[in-house]
Structure formats: C-alpha cells, structure tokens
Design a protein around this motif. Structure first.
Motif, PDB file in Angstrom:
ATOM      1  N   UNK A 228      -4.976  17.814  -5.896  1.00  0.00           N
ATOM      2  CA  UNK A 228      -4.661  19.089  -5.236  1.00  0.00           C
ATOM      3  C   UNK A 228      -5.433  20.230  -5.878  1.00  0.00           C
ATOM      4  N   UNK A 229      -5.528  20.176  -7.227  1.00  0.00           N
ATOM      5  CA  UNK A 229      -6.280  21.184  -7.955  1.00  0.00           C
ATOM      6  C   UNK A 229      -7.742  21.163  -7.506  1.00  0.00           C
ATOM      7  N   UNK A 230      -8.234  19.927  -7.223  1.00  0.00           N
ATOM      8  CA  UNK A 230      -9.625  19.785  -6.790  1.00  0.00           C
ATOM      9  C   UNK A 230      -9.813  20.166  -5.321  1.00  0.00           C
ATOM     10  N   UNK A 231      -8.734  20.557  -4.672  1.00  0.00           N
ATOM     11  CA  UNK A 231      -8.859  21.065  -3.309  1.00  0.00           C
ATOM     12  C   UNK A 231      -8.709  20.012  -2.233  1.00  0.00           C
ATOM     13  N   UNK A 232      -8.127  18.869  -2.586  1.00  0.00           N
ATOM     14  CA  UNK A 232      -7.884  17.850  -1.561  1.00  0.00           C
ATOM     15  C   UNK A 232      -6.479  18.046  -1.001  1.00  0.00           C
ATOM     16  N   UNK A 233      -6.384  18.058   0.315  1.00  0.00           N
ATOM     17  CA  UNK A 233      -5.060  18.175   0.934  1.00  0.00           C
ATOM     18  C   UNK A 233      -4.352  16.829   0.840  1.00  0.00           C
ATOM     19  N   UNK A 234      -3.587  16.646  -0.234  1.00  0.00           N
ATOM     20  CA  UNK A 234      -2.991  15.337  -0.525  1.00  0.00           C
ATOM     21  C   UNK A 234      -1.964  14.943   0.528  1.00  0.00           C
ATOM     22  N   UNK A 235      -1.351  15.954   1.147  1.00  0.00           N
ATOM     23  CA  UNK A 235      -0.378  15.678   2.208  1.00  0.00           C
ATOM     24  C   UNK A 235      -1.014  14.890   3.338  1.00  0.00           C
ATOM     25  N   UNK A 236      -2.249  15.247   3.674  1.00  0.00           N
ATOM     26  CA  UNK A 236      -2.935  14.547   4.758  1.00  0.00           C
ATOM     27  C   UNK A 236      -3.263  13.110   4.367  1.00  0.00           C
ATOM     28  N   UNK A 237      -3.611  12.926   3.074  1.00  0.00           N
ATOM     29  CA  UNK A 237      -3.912  11.574   2.590  1.00  0.00           C
ATOM     30  C   UNK A 237      -2.672  10.700   2.714  1.00  0.00           C
TER      31      UNK A 237
ATOM     32  N   UNK B 107      -5.961   9.749  -5.444  1.00  0.00           N
ATOM     33  CA  UNK B 107      -4.677  10.353  -5.079  1.00  0.00           C
ATOM     34  C   UNK B 107      -3.506   9.522  -5.559  1.00  0.00           C
ATOM     35  N   UNK B 108      -3.682   8.200  -5.531  1.00  0.00           N
ATOM     36  CA  UNK B 108      -2.603   7.329  -6.000  1.00  0.00           C
ATOM     37  C   UNK B 108      -2.409   7.490  -7.494  1.00  0.00           C
ATOM     38  N   UNK B 109      -3.535   7.729  -8.218  1.00  0.00           N
ATOM     39  CA  UNK B 109      -3.441   7.805  -9.675  1.00  0.00           C
ATOM     40  C   UNK B 109      -2.898   9.164 -10.124  1.00  0.00           C
ATOM     41  N   UNK B 110      -3.408  10.242  -9.560  1.00  0.00           N
ATOM     42  CA  UNK B 110      -2.944  11.567  -9.980  1.00  0.00           C
ATOM     43  C   UNK B 110      -3.023  12.597  -8.857  1.00  0.00           C
ATOM     44  N   UNK B 111      -1.960  12.695  -8.067  1.00  0.00           N
ATOM     45  CA  UNK B 111      -1.973  13.594  -6.917  1.00  0.00           C
ATOM     46  C   UNK B 111      -2.159  15.069  -7.307  1.00  0.00           C
ATOM     47  N   UNK B 112      -1.647  15.478  -8.478  1.00  0.00           N
ATOM     48  CA  UNK B 112      -1.726  16.895  -8.864  1.00  0.00           C
ATOM     49  C   UNK B 112      -3.179  17.320  -9.055  1.00  0.00           C
ATOM     50  N   UNK B 113      -3.924  16.504  -9.806  1.00  0.00           N
ATOM     51  CA  UNK B 113      -5.340  16.810 -10.047  1.00  0.00           C
ATOM     52  C   UNK B 113      -6.094  16.900  -8.723  1.00  0.00           C
TER      53      UNK B 113
ATOM     54  N   UNK C 275       0.849  -1.204   0.000  1.00  0.00           N
ATOM     55  CA  UNK C 275       0.000   0.000   0.000  1.00  0.00           C
ATOM     56  C   UNK C 275       0.877   1.244   0.000  1.00  0.00           C
ATOM     57  N   UNK C 276       1.883   1.247   0.879  1.00  0.00           N
ATOM     58  CA  UNK C 276       2.768   2.406   0.981  1.00  0.00           C
ATOM     59  C   UNK C 276       3.533   2.615  -0.324  1.00  0.00           C
ATOM     60  N   UNK C 277       3.969   1.523  -0.938  1.00  0.00           N
ATOM     61  CA  UNK C 277       4.676   1.677  -2.210  1.00  0.00           C
ATOM     62  C   UNK C 277       3.733   2.145  -3.312  1.00  0.00           C
ATOM     63  N   UNK C 278       2.579   1.493  -3.376  1.00  0.00           N
ATOM     64  CA  UNK C 278       1.635   1.791  -4.450  1.00  0.00           C
ATOM     65  C   UNK C 278       1.158   3.238  -4.430  1.00  0.00           C
ATOM     66  N   UNK C 279       0.911   3.783  -3.253  1.00  0.00           N
ATOM     67  CA  UNK C 279       0.310   5.113  -3.179  1.00  0.00           C
ATOM     68  C   UNK C 279       1.339   6.214  -2.975  1.00  0.00           C
ATOM     69  N   UNK C 280       2.447   5.894  -2.303  1.00  0.00           N
ATOM     70  CA  UNK C 280       3.431   6.932  -1.994  1.00  0.00           C
ATOM     71  C   UNK C 280       4.725   6.778  -2.786  1.00  0.00           C
ATOM     72  N   UNK C 281       4.912   5.586  -3.384  1.00  0.00           N
ATOM     73  CA  UNK C 281       6.160   5.329  -4.093  1.00  0.00           C
ATOM     74  C   UNK C 281       7.344   5.199  -3.158  1.00  0.00           C
TER      75      UNK C 281
END
Lengths: 413, 291
Positions: free
Chosen positions: B181-190, B173-179, B29-35
């Motif tokens: 963030x643009x949509x207003x999700x705090x990806x850091x918290x995820x 978030x795993x697929x496209x973190x940038x989008x 999970x950690x690898x898949x979503x965070x690399x």
C-alpha cells in the motif's frame, strides 16, 4: 418503507380483531390435543442427503393417503394428521426424532424411514414403547425374530424377494456375476439375496467389491470390476449412489462387456442421469406408474396423485408411503380407533389393494406379501413420452413362497 | 495382480486427484493470500456445476459452459468479497469462516428452490463420450481430458504468478500488504481479484465434475471436506502443496480401492492424520503460520 405507512393506519378495532385471532390461533393446538380428536402419525424420513428425492416422494404420497381419509370424514369422525420429521439418513437422529414423536407429540403410530439401517433404529424405539411401526424401506433383518415385535410391520419389499425376482429374469446357469455393493445394511442384505439366488440358478460369483456408503466417485472400482470379466454386474446401492455408480460404470465402457443389474431400479435416479446412461439396466421395483394399463388400483392411485400434485406421476418409493400409511389407516378404520392391540389385530387380518393388486401382512413376521416387478430401462428412441421410462419384464404375483419361511426366520410356527 | 491393472488404477487415481487439485487450489489460494477460510467453497463448486449445465444448455455447447461458468461465478465471487468478506478483514479468522459457512447454506437452499433437490443429468460432451483403448485397458475419454485440462490450468496459473507483473504484485501482497500500500498498490483490488480467482477455480471444478457425477444441491459438501483434507496435507496456503497432496490423495484412494475397497474413503483421512503427526504444518506449509 411501506411497513410504517400501514402501521399508522391500524385502528383500535382492527388491532383487537387481530389480537383475538392471534390468541385463538395459539390456543387451537391445545384445544385439539385436550379432546384427543386427531389421529397423529409420525413420519421420519431422510428429507436431506443422498436419498432426498425418494424421501420427498414418500412424504407426498403419505400426505395423499391422509388427505383421502380426511376427505371422507376421517376415522370415526377423527381427523388424521401426518407429522413429518427429517431423520437425515442417520440412525441416531432417527431414533431421537422417533422418541420425540412418541413422547412429545404423542403419535399413535409411526410410518417411515428410507434406509435399512435407519429403520432398525426406529424399530428399536417403537417396539420398546409398544407403538405400531410400519416400515417402508427394504430390509430382511426386520423380518427376523431377533428384530421382530408384534408392533413391527414391513410394507416394503424385502431384499430376499427382490433379488430372487431380478435374478430369475437376468441370470442363467453358468453365467459369471460380479458385485459392486454399498458397505452398509442395505448393500449387505442385497448381496446376500443375490448370492442365494445365484446359487439356486447355478451362476458363478467372480468377485465382489464393497464401496463406502455415499461415495461420489466409483472410477477407482471400475478397472478391477472389468478385469473380473463377468457377464453380469450387480450394483447394490441406493439413491444418488445408484445414479453415480451406473453413470461412471457406463463411462468406463462397462456396458459393452457386461449387463448391469440392480436390485431396485429407481425412478428418480433414472431421471437424474438420463436415458442413455440407464438404457438396458434391469432392476426390481415395488411400483411403476405404467402398471395403470393392467391394474385398476394403479390407475386410481395415479389419478389421485396427479390431482393432488399438479399432474406429476407417483414413483416407486412414493407408492410405499401411500400404501404404508394407507394400510395403517384402513386397519384403524376397522379397529374403530387407535387402540394399539386392536389395530395390530386388524393389520394382521387386513386384505388391502391400494396401488397394484392384493396385499396382506404375513402373520408370523408382518411382511407384506405383494407382487414384485422387474423393469428394464428403455432406450431414448423407444420412449413414448418423458415419463415412459421402463418396460415391465415381469410382474410376479405375490405369494408366501417368495418369502423365507417363518421357521427360517426364527419365528415359532 | 497384473501390472496393467495397477497402471489403470493409477490413472483413475490421477483423474480423481485432478478434480481435487482444482478445488483445493482455490481454497488454498484464498487462505494463503487473504487469510480467509472459505466454507462456501463447496457450495460455489456446486453452483459452478449448475451454472455450467445451464450455460451449456443455453448455448448448446459444453465448451461455452466450461469457459463461461468459471468467469461468471468468479465474478459472483468478487461480488461476495466486495459486499461481505471485505468488511471482515483484520478481524479474527472465525468471522469470515462463520460468514462463509452461513453463505453456503443460503446458496444450497437457493439452488434447491430454483432447480429442485433432485439430481439433474449433465451430459458428457459428445466429442468425449466413450472410452479410449490404451492397449492395457479402456479409459474414459472425458477423464483423460480432465487430466489434460487441469495440467494446462495449473501451468497457466504458475506462469501468471511467477512470470508476470500481476503475479509479482500478488505474491508481494500476500507477504506484506502494508508495504504494498505504501508503494501505491491498491491492495483491495488485488484481494478482490484473488477471491474471484479462488471462486472461479471452485466453479471450474464443479463444471469438470458435472459430467462424471449427477449434479445436485448437496454435491459440494463432500467436495469441501475433500478439499480441506488436501489443503491440510499440502500445507495451508501452499499452491505446490495443494497440487502434490491432491494427486497423492487421488492415487492413495485409487490404490487402496484395489486392495481394500471399503477403506477407500477412510484412507484420505488416515493420510491426513499421519501427515499431521509428522509435519503438523503440512507437506509444504510454513511452520507456525496462522492467518
């Protein structure tokens, strides 16, 4: 920061004093070496890995043996120093560390190792360089002519004598015996010993399973062991493997069907899994602190160890560290120094009693002739205290009859 | 060889696989979503076992240890992410790998200092001591419990990821973190939560393994190797892959132990080699994916 506050207070005088003290400290080992005052004993042992608990006890006891000699003024006025190295339970690592100890640190002798495979690697190095090696872990091979040299001494029990003593206490004619064995030198040698003892007693072998060394899970071997329907299950492995194998066998209800027997029952592993799991398990040992009621040397050894280690008690493999280093230092004392031939000669003639009764190195193979204990792990309710782990089932006095004959081992007689 | 023995052996394999699945899951999970390749995963597994043991003896109940240790160590994992890992996002994959590798040494040595290098007994909870008669043979109650618990955790995890809004955010978030963030999700918290979840799963694996093995500072190193093998077979980053590969490895070890016991450890690596030859991305991995 407190650091900057103190640096500002350093005067020229204190700085000079500090510098000269530092210089003296740096020069010290060189001065010591040049005069060749200290006697250096190399001590490779697996401080990390599955045998770490036993290795640490070996070191503590070896240090105690050195301390006791130094407290009495050393050997011929020379201090003794123990150089401990981590062999990581790896034959290659052990050979490298031993070579360094000999070539770089110029040790006068080597004591140590805690695996039958690793000790053979250490022995290869020491005998090629004519350095005395006192092995303190179990092996039969090291006694055989092929691996023997005049510099090789074996302080530990060997699988042949251990398994014979354990089998005498636990096996009867017609009993069915199954084996779970660690797949490396120690396991193979213990299995060979048990099978020889079994054949002599007339017990039947119903099967043997070799498990990978250092395995964490033994559940996959249990159904098949149970289906063999033995009366006795001999588990021949060491260190944490012993704790894990016995624990999981007990989880599978093995004890309801059969008795569990081990060649060497380990103090530290019994502590690591608790009394309920080990209850009723029988195994051999070189030493148990509870001997102090019967043996003055055990009482003295326990007292010295307690004094040096805050009241802790010495363990089985610890005692090897003490008697291995202790016998070597006693021989050096007789030889009046570190001359290898003289020390070898003194070791061959030495009669010593350091932990449990009289011992001596047999002339042909340098195996220490000594008593063998058979212990049974106590039920929790029968324990008088936290350290009251085992009941002594047998204490067989050491004799040459326990060992394979010199001619069987290939030595000229 | 009779059938009941083979069934018993299969069951042992599934129980063994269950612990593998839980530990490999956190890693994947950690690898898949965070690399992030978390080399401290084994050490955190070990810390989990110690925490479970400590909390169990503090509260007098194994169940509190089982519940609280993963939460507590999961929170500790979040702290690690917040203080250390976070700074390395966007850099090469080696950086967090080296960091967690070093961290594992710190954790193992720390435990050695606090609890000593000897093993410590982890008693089986009294309700689960002993064996259950399955008609064809006896099987330890505790191992049956482990199989059931792991199945429940897997189900809960699957439901959360597939059926809830949080799961949706995580998957997106795993697929496209940038989008995101643009949509207003705090990806850091995820990411913080994901790392905590991965570490919590490692700790859960540790607590579950405790009563089956003795607890000692090095217990995680072997587990780390096993978890990596499982993730590689299943496909790096694939949750389904971790589950299938974990059970596959457990059952293979168990069946090989029946016929050639001394090969029981090797079979896992042999299986990995075969899978890598045929499907280099792993059974459920995505081709060409690097972090």
């Amino acid at each position: 920061m407190p650091k900057s506050a103190s640096t500002s207070k350093i005067t020229r005088r204190t700085a000079l004093a500090g510098l000269s003290a530092g210089a003296a400290l740096l020069a010290m080992p060189r001065i010591g070496r040049a005069a060749d005052e200290t006697i250096r004993i190399g001590f490779p042992t697996p401080l990390t890995g599955p045998f770490a608990a036993e290795a640490r006890d070996q070191v503590k006891c070896a240090e105690l043996a050195v301390k006791l000699v130094n407290d009495k003024g050393g050997i011929g006025g020379r201090k003794v120093e123990l150089l401990v190295r981590d062999d990581k339970l790896n034959a290659g690592e052990a050979a490298t560390r031993t070579l360094e100890l000999i070539e770089k640190d110029k040790v006068h002798a080597v004591v140590g190792a805690l695996s039958s495979a690793v000790q053979l690697a250490v022995n290869e190095v020491t005998r090629a360089r004519g350095v005395i090696y006192v092995s303190i872990s179990q092996s039969d091979t090291i006694n055989e002519a092929k691996d023997f040299s005049k510099y090789t001494f074996h302080e530990a029990l060997n699988p042949h004598m251990t398994t014979a003593a354990v089998a005498r206490q636990t096996l009867k004619k017609g009993m069915k015996v199954a084996h779970l064995v660690a797949d490396y030198a120690y396991g193979h040698e213990m299995l060979r010993g048990f099978k020889r003892a079994q054949a002599a007693i007339g017990a039947d072998n119903v099967g043997e399973i070799l498990h990978p060394f250092g395995a964490a899970d033994y559940s996959t071997f249990m159904p098949r062991l149970m289906s063999m329907r033995p009366d006795v299950l001999c588990i021949s492995n060491f260190g944490r493997d012993q704790a894990n194998a016995i624990k999981q066998a007990v989880d599978f209800g093995v004890k309801q069907q059969m008795k569990i027997v081990v060649p060497v029952i380990l103090h530290n592993q019994r502590l690591a899994v608790g009394p309920e799991v080990f209850e009723g398990v029988v195994g051999g040992a070189n030493y148990y602190w509870g001997l102090e009621g019967q043996s003055k040397s055990a009482a003295a050894f326990n007292a010295a160890f307690k004094a040096a280690n805050g009241g802790a008690i010495p363990t089985d493999y610890g005692a090897y560290g003490y008697s291995g280093v202790g016998s070597l230092l006693a021989a050096m004392q007789t030889a009046g120094g570190t001359d290898t031939d003289k020390v070898v000669d003194a070791l061959e003639k030495l009669q010593y009693d350091l932990t449990k009764g009289p011992q001596h190195y047999r002339k042909c193979d340098h195996q220490s002739v000594q008593s063998v204990l058979v212990l049974e792990s106590k039920k929790k309710s029968a324990m008088a205290g936290d350290n009251d782990l085992f009941a002594v089932l047998a204490n067989d006095t050491g004799s040459d009859d326990m060992l394979r004959s010199c001619s069987e081992l290939g030595h000229a007689t | 060889m009779d059938l009941s023995l083979i069934i018993m052996q299969l069951l042992s394999g599934i129980a063994l696989g269950a612990v593998l699945v839980i530990t490999a899951l956190g890693l994947t999970i950690v690898f898949g979503m965070l690399g992030v390749v978390n080399f401290a995963h084994g050490a955190l597994f070990m810390i989990g076992a110690y925490a479970g043991l400590y909390l169990a003896s503090l509260t007098g109940s194994f169940w509190w240890g089982l519940l609280l240790a993963p939460i507590l160590i999961g929170a500790f994992g979040m702290l690690i992410e917040f203080v250390l890992i976070r700074r390395l996002y966007g850099r090469s994959i080696d950086d967090p790998l080296l960091l967690t590798f070093g961290l594992s040494y710190v954790l193992v040595e720390g435990v050695r200092i606090v609890f000593g290098s000897d093993g410590i007994p982890f008693p089986t909870p009294p309700q689960l001591i002993g064996v259950l008669d399955l008609g064809i043979g006896f099987f330890p109650r505790y191992r049956l419990f482990v199989i059931v618990l792991v199945a429940v955790v897997l189900l809960a995890l699957w439901l959360t990821l597939e059926k809830t809004r949080i799961g949706l955010i995580v998957r997106a978030g795993a697929r496209d973190p940038t989008i995101m963030q643009v949509l207003g999700v705090d990806i850091g918290r995820v990411w913080l939560a994901i790392f905590g979840l991965g570490v919590g799963l490692a700790a859960l694996g540790g607590v579950l393994a405790g009563p089956m093995r003795s607890v000692n500072p090095e217990m995680g190193s072997l587990v780390l190797a096993e978890a990596f093998v499982v993730t590689v077979i299943g496909g790096l980053g694939s949750i389904v892959g971790a589950v299938v590969a974990g059970l596959m490895v457990g059952i293979s070890i168990s069946l090989v132990a029946l016929f050639a016991p001394e090969m029981a450890t090797i079979v896992m690596f042999a299986l990995m080699a075969v899978v890598l030859l045929i499907r280099p991305q792993g059974l459920f991995g995505v081709r060409g994916r690097t972090a």
